[in-house]
Write a protein that holds these residues in place. Structure first.
Motif, PDB file in Angstrom:
ATOM      1  N   ASP A   2      62.396  49.685  47.817  1.00  0.00           N
ATOM      2  CA  ASP A   2      62.208  49.332  46.416  1.00  0.00           C
ATOM      3  C   ASP A   2      62.551  50.540  45.541  1.00  0.00           C
ATOM      4  N   ASP A   3      62.181  50.482  44.294  1.00  0.00           N
ATOM      5  CA  ASP A   3      62.473  51.567  43.370  1.00  0.00           C
ATOM      6  C   ASP A   3      61.251  52.444  43.133  1.00  0.00           C
ATOM      7  N   ALA A   4      60.435  52.610  44.162  1.00  0.00           N
ATOM      8  CA  ALA A   4      59.254  53.450  44.052  1.00  0.00           C
ATOM      9  C   ALA A   4      59.633  54.919  44.220  1.00  0.00           C
ATOM     10  N   ILE A   5      59.040  55.743  43.394  1.00  0.00           N
ATOM     11  CA  ILE A   5      59.179  57.187  43.502  1.00  0.00           C
ATOM     12  C   ILE A   5      57.793  57.716  43.862  1.00  0.00           C
ATOM     13  N   VAL A   6      57.728  58.490  44.915  1.00  0.00           N
ATOM     14  CA  VAL A   6      56.438  58.985  45.401  1.00  0.00           C
ATOM     15  C   VAL A   6      55.993  60.168  44.551  1.00  0.00           C
ATOM     16  N   VAL A   7      54.823  59.999  43.905  1.00  0.00           N
ATOM     17  CA  VAL A   7      54.235  61.060  43.086  1.00  0.00           C
ATOM     18  C   VAL A   7      53.005  61.663  43.738  1.00  0.00           C
ATOM     19  N   SER A   8      52.526  61.029  44.796  1.00  0.00           N
ATOM     20  CA  SER A   8      51.419  61.614  45.569  1.00  0.00           C
ATOM     21  C   SER A   8      51.516  61.109  46.999  1.00  0.00           C
ATOM     22  N   GLN A   9      51.155  61.989  47.913  1.00  0.00           N
ATOM     23  CA  GLN A   9      51.320  61.689  49.336  1.00  0.00           C
ATOM     24  C   GLN A   9      50.274  62.469  50.112  1.00  0.00           C
ATOM     25  N   LYS A  10      49.756  61.853  51.129  1.00  0.00           N
ATOM     26  CA  LYS A  10      48.762  62.534  51.951  1.00  0.00           C
ATOM     27  C   LYS A  10      49.345  63.768  52.630  1.00  0.00           C
ATOM     28  N   GLY A  11      48.485  64.731  52.844  1.00  0.00           N
ATOM     29  CA  GLY A  11      48.812  65.813  53.751  1.00  0.00           C
ATOM     30  C   GLY A  11      48.406  65.368  55.144  1.00  0.00           C
ATOM     31  N   GLY A  12      48.850  66.081  56.136  1.00  0.00           N
ATOM     32  CA  GLY A  12      48.509  65.682  57.489  1.00  0.00           C
ATOM     33  C   GLY A  12      48.548  66.839  58.448  1.00  0.00           C
ATOM     34  N   GLY A  13      48.055  66.593  59.620  1.00  0.00           N
ATOM     35  CA  GLY A  13      48.080  67.632  60.627  1.00  0.00           C
ATOM     36  C   GLY A  13      47.656  67.106  61.978  1.00  0.00           C
ATOM     37  N   VAL A 129      53.570  66.925  37.930  1.00  0.00           N
ATOM     38  CA  VAL A 129      54.332  65.950  38.722  1.00  0.00           C
ATOM     39  C   VAL A 129      54.516  64.673  37.914  1.00  0.00           C
ATOM     40  N   GLN A 130      53.475  64.239  37.194  1.00  0.00           N
ATOM     41  CA  GLN A 130      53.588  63.039  36.364  1.00  0.00           C
ATOM     42  C   GLN A 130      54.628  63.242  35.261  1.00  0.00           C
ATOM     43  N   MET A 131      54.650  64.432  34.672  1.00  0.00           N
ATOM     44  CA  MET A 131      55.624  64.731  33.630  1.00  0.00           C
ATOM     45  C   MET A 131      57.049  64.641  34.186  1.00  0.00           C
ATOM     46  N   LEU A 132      57.263  65.152  35.401  1.00  0.00           N
ATOM     47  CA  LEU A 132      58.576  65.058  36.025  1.00  0.00           C
ATOM     48  C   LEU A 132      58.948  63.598  36.293  1.00  0.00           C
ATOM     49  N   ILE A 167      56.310  74.217  42.876  1.00  0.00           N
ATOM     50  CA  ILE A 167      57.646  73.672  42.626  1.00  0.00           C
ATOM     51  C   ILE A 167      57.498  72.176  42.344  1.00  0.00           C
ATOM     52  N   LEU A 168      57.844  71.753  41.143  1.00  0.00           N
ATOM     53  CA  LEU A 168      57.725  70.341  40.793  1.00  0.00           C
ATOM     54  C   LEU A 168      58.584  69.511  41.730  1.00  0.00           C
ATOM     55  N   THR A 169      57.992  68.474  42.287  1.00  0.00           N
ATOM     56  CA  THR A 169      58.680  67.696  43.310  1.00  0.00           C
ATOM     57  C   THR A 169      58.287  66.228  43.216  1.00  0.00           C
ATOM     58  N   LEU A 170      59.275  65.367  43.392  1.00  0.00           N
ATOM     59  CA  LEU A 170      59.052  63.949  43.602  1.00  0.00           C
ATOM     60  C   LEU A 170      59.630  63.633  44.974  1.00  0.00           C
ATOM     61  N   CYS A 171      59.172  62.558  45.570  1.00  0.00           N
ATOM     62  CA  CYS A 171      59.621  62.237  46.924  1.00  0.00           C
ATOM     63  C   CYS A 171      60.170  60.807  46.945  1.00  0.00           C
TER      64      CYS A 171
END
Length: 191
Positions: A2-13, A129-132, A167-171
């Motif tokens: 779809d046209d989703a842009i990831v603005v938040s994502q879990k960390g993991g380990g 991130v929201q601003m980006l 570093i401003l980032t989108l995923c």
């Protein structure tokens, strides 16, 4: 897809927990043994009880390794725990919880060690991130691409590392599609 842009994502380990007990023959002198597998079973139950899906705190006891003989009280047992978290504070909470579980022994004369195999920072949804994202959405409209929307996902990625470094980032801005490339394999780095 779809046209989703990831603005938040879990960390993991991945965290490995290893229990050392005392081996003994299970028929001749079981009283001399201290089962690492039994101790690990208690720890697995305690670890799984930490899950709080609504808060985004996830722990999964995946791979379990014990001794190979069924006539031996086990002196070694290991579990690999996959962890997921929405924030650095939650990551610390999980690690502190695991340290508490590791420090507590149910079976006397067993010892437990914790090894951090891998940790990835979460992509936290900050105002920057929201601003980006807002800027990207504006540009998408201006060039005729159409609407894009913000999304939170559970998989960890290197985008979280970048955001934690300022570093401003989108995923998820690659090509659309599904499935993994067959030759692509994940690598695990020790941090």
């Amino acid at each position: 897809m779809d046209d989703a842009i990831v603005v938040s994502q879990k960390g993991g380990g991945i965290v490995d927990i290893e229990v050392t007990g005392v081996a003994a023959h299970s028929g001749h002198d079981p009283e001399k043994g201290r089962s690492a597998i039994l101790e690990l079973a208690h720890k697995i139950i305690a670890i799984e009880a930490l899950n709080d899906i609504l808060r985004g705190k996830l722990l999964n006891c995946g791979k379990i390794i014990g001794d190979t003989g069924d006539n031996v009280v086990s002196d070694k047992a290991t579990v690999s725990v996959g962890i997921r978290y929405d924030s650095m504070a939650m990551r610390q909470e999980i690690l502190d919880d695991l340290k508490t579980i590791v420090a507590r022994a149910t079976i006397p004369d067993t010892e437990t060690s914790l090894f951090l195999r891998m940790l990835i920072d979460p992509l936290e949804h900050t105002s920057a991130v929201q601003m980006l994202f807002d800027y990207l959405a504006k540009i998408a409209q201006e060039i005729g691409y159409g609407d894009v929307y913000a999304k939170h996902v559970g998989g960890a990625s290197d985008s979280g590392i970048l955001v934690s470094m300022g570093i401003l980032t989108l995923c998820a801005m690659g090509g659309k599609g599904s499935g993994l490339i067959p030759w692509m394999k994940w690598r695990v780095w020790n941090l």
